[in-house]
Write an enzyme that holds these catalytic residues in place. Structure first.
Site, PDB file in Angstrom:
ATOM      1  N   TYR A  69     -19.963  28.295 -36.424  1.00 57.87           N
ATOM      2  CA  TYR A  69     -20.876  28.496 -35.293  1.00 57.87           C
ATOM      3  C   TYR A  69     -20.970  29.977 -34.913  1.00 57.87           C
ATOM      4  O   TYR A  69     -22.050  30.462 -34.572  1.00 57.87           O
ATOM      5  CB  TYR A  69     -20.479  27.605 -34.103  1.00 57.87           C
ATOM      6  N   ASN A 103     -34.118  22.173 -32.130  1.00 57.67           N
ATOM      7  CA  ASN A 103     -33.442  23.416 -32.498  1.00 57.67           C
ATOM      8  C   ASN A 103     -32.523  23.902 -31.383  1.00 57.67           C
ATOM      9  O   ASN A 103     -32.783  23.688 -30.203  1.00 57.67           O
ATOM     10  CB  ASN A 103     -34.474  24.497 -32.830  1.00 57.67           C
ATOM     11  N   ASP A 105     -31.647  27.216 -31.423  1.00 58.48           N
ATOM     12  CA  ASP A 105     -31.674  28.665 -31.606  1.00 58.48           C
ATOM     13  C   ASP A 105     -32.326  29.460 -30.476  1.00 58.48           C
ATOM     14  O   ASP A 105     -32.267  30.698 -30.471  1.00 58.48           O
ATOM     15  CB  ASP A 105     -32.333  29.018 -32.958  1.00 58.48           C
ATOM     16  N   HIS A 120     -30.897  18.883 -28.708  1.00 62.26           N
ATOM     17  CA  HIS A 120     -29.584  18.996 -29.353  1.00 62.26           C
ATOM     18  C   HIS A 120     -28.746  20.145 -28.790  1.00 62.26           C
ATOM     19  O   HIS A 120     -27.856  20.656 -29.469  1.00 62.26           O
ATOM     20  CB  HIS A 120     -29.759  19.141 -30.876  1.00 62.26           C
ATOM     21  N   CYS A 135     -10.495  24.278 -16.165  1.00 60.63           N
ATOM     22  CA  CYS A 135     -10.240  25.107 -17.350  1.00 60.63           C
ATOM     23  C   CYS A 135     -10.561  26.575 -17.120  1.00 60.63           C
ATOM     24  O   CYS A 135     -11.534  26.927 -16.481  1.00 60.63           O
ATOM     25  CB  CYS A 135     -11.051  24.596 -18.539  1.00 60.63           C
ATOM     26  N   CYS A 148      -8.027  26.679 -23.096  1.00 59.17           N
ATOM     27  CA  CYS A 148      -7.790  26.758 -21.654  1.00 59.17           C
ATOM     28  C   CYS A 148      -6.336  27.177 -21.408  1.00 59.17           C
ATOM     29  O   CYS A 148      -5.408  26.613 -22.012  1.00 59.17           O
ATOM     30  CB  CYS A 148      -8.076  25.403 -21.018  1.00 59.17           C
ATOM     31  N   CYS A 151      -4.569  23.821 -19.580  1.00 57.97           N
ATOM     32  CA  CYS A 151      -4.290  22.540 -20.271  1.00 57.97           C
ATOM     33  C   CYS A 151      -4.309  22.669 -21.799  1.00 57.97           C
ATOM     34  O   CYS A 151      -3.991  21.708 -22.498  1.00 57.97           O
ATOM     35  CB  CYS A 151      -5.286  21.470 -19.829  1.00 57.97           C
ATOM     36  N   GLY A 188     -42.068  21.154 -38.744  1.00 58.73           N
ATOM     37  CA  GLY A 188     -40.848  21.672 -39.370  1.00 58.73           C
ATOM     38  C   GLY A 188     -39.609  20.818 -39.195  1.00 58.73           C
ATOM     39  O   GLY A 188     -38.521  21.351 -39.012  1.00 58.73           O
TER      40      GLY A 188
HETATM   41  C1  BJW Z   1     -40.772  24.115 -42.765  1.00 54.91           C
HETATM   42  C2  BJW Z   1     -40.721  25.379 -43.147  1.00 54.91           C
HETATM   43  C3  BJW Z   1     -41.763  26.175 -42.601  1.00 54.91           C
HETATM   44  C4  BJW Z   1     -39.032  24.493 -44.151  1.00 54.91           C
HETATM   45  N1  BJW Z   1     -42.651  25.591 -41.767  1.00 54.91           N
HETATM   46  N2  BJW Z   1     -41.574  23.463 -41.982  1.00 54.91           N
HETATM   47  C5  BJW Z   1     -30.857   5.335 -36.208  1.00 54.91           C
HETATM   48  C6  BJW Z   1     -30.910   5.178 -37.566  1.00 54.91           C
HETATM   49  C7  BJW Z   1     -29.976   5.827 -38.393  1.00 54.91           C
HETATM   50  C8  BJW Z   1     -28.988   6.642 -37.876  1.00 54.91           C
HETATM   51  C9  BJW Z   1     -28.948   6.806 -36.507  1.00 54.91           C
HETATM   52  C10 BJW Z   1     -29.867   6.155 -35.708  1.00 54.91           C
HETATM   53  N3  BJW Z   1     -29.587   6.512 -34.431  1.00 54.91           N
HETATM   54  C11 BJW Z   1     -28.540   7.362 -34.416  1.00 54.91           C
HETATM   55  C12 BJW Z   1     -28.116   7.551 -35.673  1.00 54.91           C
HETATM   56  C13 BJW Z   1     -26.955   8.425 -36.080  1.00 54.91           C
HETATM   57  C14 BJW Z   1     -27.322   9.896 -36.151  1.00 54.91           C
HETATM   58  C15 BJW Z   1     -28.386  10.074 -37.227  1.00 54.91           C
HETATM   59  O1  BJW Z   1     -29.562  10.210 -36.942  1.00 54.91           O
HETATM   60  N4  BJW Z   1     -27.969  10.147 -38.466  1.00 54.91           N
HETATM   61  C16 BJW Z   1     -28.906  10.324 -39.582  1.00 54.91           C
HETATM   62  C17 BJW Z   1     -28.546  11.606 -40.322  1.00 54.91           C
HETATM   63  C18 BJW Z   1     -28.862   9.102 -40.434  1.00 54.91           C
HETATM   64  N5  BJW Z   1     -27.737  10.406 -34.868  1.00 54.91           N
HETATM   65  C19 BJW Z   1     -26.855  10.807 -33.967  1.00 54.91           C
HETATM   66  O2  BJW Z   1     -25.657  10.746 -34.173  1.00 54.91           O
HETATM   67  C20 BJW Z   1     -27.371  11.322 -32.622  1.00 54.91           C
HETATM   68  N6  BJW Z   1     -26.662  10.706 -31.580  1.00 54.91           N
HETATM   69  C21 BJW Z   1     -26.867   9.428 -31.224  1.00 54.91           C
HETATM   70  O3  BJW Z   1     -27.768   8.753 -31.673  1.00 54.91           O
HETATM   71  O4  BJW Z   1     -25.975   8.987 -30.299  1.00 54.91           O
HETATM   72  C22 BJW Z   1     -26.004   7.613 -29.889  1.00 54.91           C
HETATM   73  C23 BJW Z   1     -25.039   7.510 -28.727  1.00 54.91           C
HETATM   74  C24 BJW Z   1     -25.441   6.841 -27.605  1.00 54.91           C
HETATM   75  C25 BJW Z   1     -24.550   6.711 -26.538  1.00 54.91           C
HETATM   76  C26 BJW Z   1     -23.291   7.295 -26.611  1.00 54.91           C
HETATM   77  C27 BJW Z   1     -22.908   7.985 -27.742  1.00 54.91           C
HETATM   78  C28 BJW Z   1     -23.786   8.093 -28.795  1.00 54.91           C
HETATM   79  C29 BJW Z   1     -27.073  12.803 -32.464  1.00 54.91           C
HETATM   80  C30 BJW Z   1     -27.807  13.655 -33.423  1.00 54.91           C
HETATM   81  C31 BJW Z   1     -27.373  15.114 -33.267  1.00 54.91           C
HETATM   82  C32 BJW Z   1     -27.953  15.986 -34.343  1.00 54.91           C
HETATM   83  N7  BJW Z   1     -27.296  17.257 -34.321  1.00 54.91           N
HETATM   84  C33 BJW Z   1     -27.670  18.250 -35.305  1.00 54.91           C
HETATM   85  C34 BJW Z   1     -26.617  19.380 -35.280  1.00 54.91           C
HETATM   86  C35 BJW Z   1     -26.807  20.272 -34.061  1.00 54.91           C
HETATM   87  C36 BJW Z   1     -25.828  21.390 -34.055  1.00 54.91           C
HETATM   88  C37 BJW Z   1     -25.929  22.296 -35.264  1.00 54.91           C
HETATM   89  O5  BJW Z   1     -27.013  22.740 -35.653  1.00 54.91           O
HETATM   90  O6  BJW Z   1     -24.887  22.593 -35.834  1.00 54.91           O
HETATM   91  O7  BJW Z   1     -28.982  18.721 -35.045  1.00 54.91           O
HETATM   92  S1  BJW Z   1     -27.801  17.592 -36.963  1.00 54.91           S
HETATM   93  C38 BJW Z   1     -29.140  18.612 -37.446  1.00 54.91           C
HETATM   94  O8  BJW Z   1     -30.289  17.787 -37.787  1.00 54.91           O
HETATM   95  C39 BJW Z   1     -29.527  19.414 -36.208  1.00 54.91           C
HETATM   96  C40 BJW Z   1     -31.028  19.322 -36.240  1.00 54.91           C
HETATM   97  O9  BJW Z   1     -31.578  19.534 -34.947  1.00 54.91           O
HETATM   98  C41 BJW Z   1     -31.281  17.943 -36.779  1.00 54.91           C
HETATM   99  C42 BJW Z   1     -32.650  17.741 -37.384  1.00 54.91           C
HETATM  100  O10 BJW Z   1     -32.817  18.567 -38.482  1.00 54.91           O
HETATM  101  P1  BJW Z   1     -34.249  19.237 -38.753  1.00 54.91           P
HETATM  102  O11 BJW Z   1     -34.599  20.116 -37.611  1.00 54.91           O
HETATM  103  O12 BJW Z   1     -35.209  18.191 -39.125  1.00 54.91           O
HETATM  104  O13 BJW Z   1     -33.919  20.201 -39.976  1.00 54.91           O
HETATM  105  P2  BJW Z   1     -33.870  19.861 -41.546  1.00 54.91           P
HETATM  106  O14 BJW Z   1     -33.094  20.952 -42.169  1.00 54.91           O
HETATM  107  O15 BJW Z   1     -33.442  18.485 -41.795  1.00 54.91           O
HETATM  108  O16 BJW Z   1     -35.408  19.935 -41.995  1.00 54.91           O
HETATM  109  C43 BJW Z   1     -36.149  21.152 -41.960  1.00 54.91           C
HETATM  110  C44 BJW Z   1     -37.575  20.838 -42.342  1.00 54.91           C
HETATM  111  O17 BJW Z   1     -38.316  22.022 -42.214  1.00 54.91           O
HETATM  112  C45 BJW Z   1     -37.736  20.367 -43.807  1.00 54.91           C
HETATM  113  O18 BJW Z   1     -38.531  19.195 -43.831  1.00 54.91           O
HETATM  114  C46 BJW Z   1     -38.494  21.522 -44.472  1.00 54.91           C
HETATM  115  O19 BJW Z   1     -39.423  21.102 -45.468  1.00 54.91           O
HETATM  116  C47 BJW Z   1     -39.234  22.095 -43.295  1.00 54.91           C
HETATM  117  N8  BJW Z   1     -39.622  23.495 -43.432  1.00 54.91           N
HETATM  118  N9  BJW Z   1     -39.707  25.647 -43.998  1.00 54.91           N
HETATM  119  C48 BJW Z   1     -42.541  24.261 -41.476  1.00 54.91           C
HETATM  120  N10 BJW Z   1     -41.888  27.479 -42.890  1.00 54.91           N
END
Ligand code: BJW
Length: 244
Positions: A69, A103, A105, A120, A135, A148, A151, A188
């Site tokens: 990070y 995002n 960022d 997120h 803390c 902390c 703790c 995206g």
């Molecule tokens: C361009 C480009 C250009 C390139 N122009 N485009 C239902 C079904 C299945 C699974 C689940 C479900 N519900 C929940 C889940 C589990 C899980 C999940 O979804 N898992 C899947 C992977 C299967 N979800 C969770 O766990 C979520 N929590 C949850 O549901 O909790 C329930 C709960 C309820 C009550 C109590 C407790 C829990 C949380 C999800 C958190 C996601 N976090 C992240 C990390 C953030 C921190 C970090 O960055 O380190 O968020 S994961 C990561 O993926 C990040 C992103 O925001 C997220 C999405 O990714 P994104 O933005 O789509 O990026 P990429 O890389 O995948 O794609 C980029 C795209 O850009 C590509 O398509 C390229 O082609 C394109 N591109 N250049 C336009 N110039």
């Protein structure tokens, strides 16, 4: 890019009364920020981001995850918004619009967008993991997360990891935007991560038109009425002329 599809999409933006925009990592790719599912490079190329972005990984290897990070904080701090971020800031002045981003960022805000819904969390925020409520930080051992002084709890990035619930207000605002829009613009994102990936489908079920902007196929293409296969920074400024 198909010029007929582009023309139709421009018409839909012009006609729209309530726009819901969902962005993902791809919108920041042209700012030099790697997308989440891009292969990691350099020191990080051995690691899978999906395996680092969990509380379990953090508890197991806090220094490793914290340093990942910190590396991303440095990279993003040096990044500047690109024409796609700027175009969305302009669109919000022309139309009634809600901008929801996955995002962390902060580049939409740097481009001047206000009231951005961050589903997120934010890369530059911190919070305590199992904190005592009182803390207080002590200077960390280099490379380790701060702890902390009272703790011993670890500080962690203020982002949403897999398995964690999304911030309640952000979730509520995103759901409302998806339910009440007449145009949903998806930019995206791979559409692989839920609940964010379900939002365009909610918009569609409620009668909205859906446009996807992504140079590569995504899981949301089948929900889209129009797919514009182009980089966001090239495509968005063409969709509303005032953004050029
Ligand atoms: C361009 C480009 C250009 C390139 N122009 N485009 C239902 C079904 C299945 C699974 C689940 C479900 N519900 C929940 C889940 C589990 C899980 C999940 O979804 N898992 C899947 C992977 C299967 N979800 C969770 O766990 C979520 N929590 C949850 O549901 O909790 C329930 C709960 C309820 C009550 C109590 C407790 C829990 C949380 C999800 C958190 C996601 N976090 C992240 C990390 C953030 C921190 C970090 O960055 O380190 O968020 S994961 C990561 O993926 C990040 C992103 O925001 C997220 C999405 O990714 P994104 O933005 O789509 O990026 P990429 O890389 O995948 O794609 C980029 C795209 O850009 C590509 O398509 C390229 O082609 C394109 N591109 N250049 C336009 N110039």
């Amino acid at each position: 890019m198909d010029s007929l599809a582009l023309e139709q999409a421009r018409g839909w933006v012009a006609e729209a009364r309530q726009i819901f925009v969902l962005t993902g990592a791809g919108i920041s790719a042209e700012s030099g920020v790697p997308t989440f599912r891009d292969a990691l490079t350099g020191l990080w190329e051995r690691f899978d981001p999906e395996e680092l972005a969990t509380e379990e990984a953090y508890r197991r290897q806090p220094a490793l995850v914290w340093q990942w990070y910190q590396h991303r904080r440095e990279l993003v701090a040096a990044a500047r918004p690109n024409p796609a971020h700027h175009a969305l800031a302009v669109l919000a002045r022309l139309k009634s619009m809600t901008l929801v981003t996955q995002n962390i960022d902060g580049l939409h805000q740097k481009a001047g967008s206000e009231q951005v819904v961050e589903l997120h969390g934010n890369l530059f925020a911190n919070k305590w993991l199992d904190g005592c409520g009182r803390c207080d930080t002590v200077p960390p051992i280099p490379g380790d997360p701060p702890r902390c002084a009272i703790c011993g709890a670890m500080m962690r990035p203020g982002v949403v990891w897999f398995g964690e619930d999304l911030p309640r207000v952000a979730r509520f605002r995103a759901d409302h935007a998806a339910e009440s829009c007449d145009l949903c613009l998806v930019v995206g994102t791979s559409g692989l991560v839920y609940p964010a990936a379900a939002l365009p489908g909610v918009a569609k079920e409620n009668g909205a038109r859906v446009i996807v902007v992504n140079p590569k196929p995504s899981a949301l293409d089948e929900t889209a009425d129009i797919v514009l296969p182009a980089p966001a920074g090239e495509c968005l400024p063409l969709l509303w002329p005032q953004a050029v």
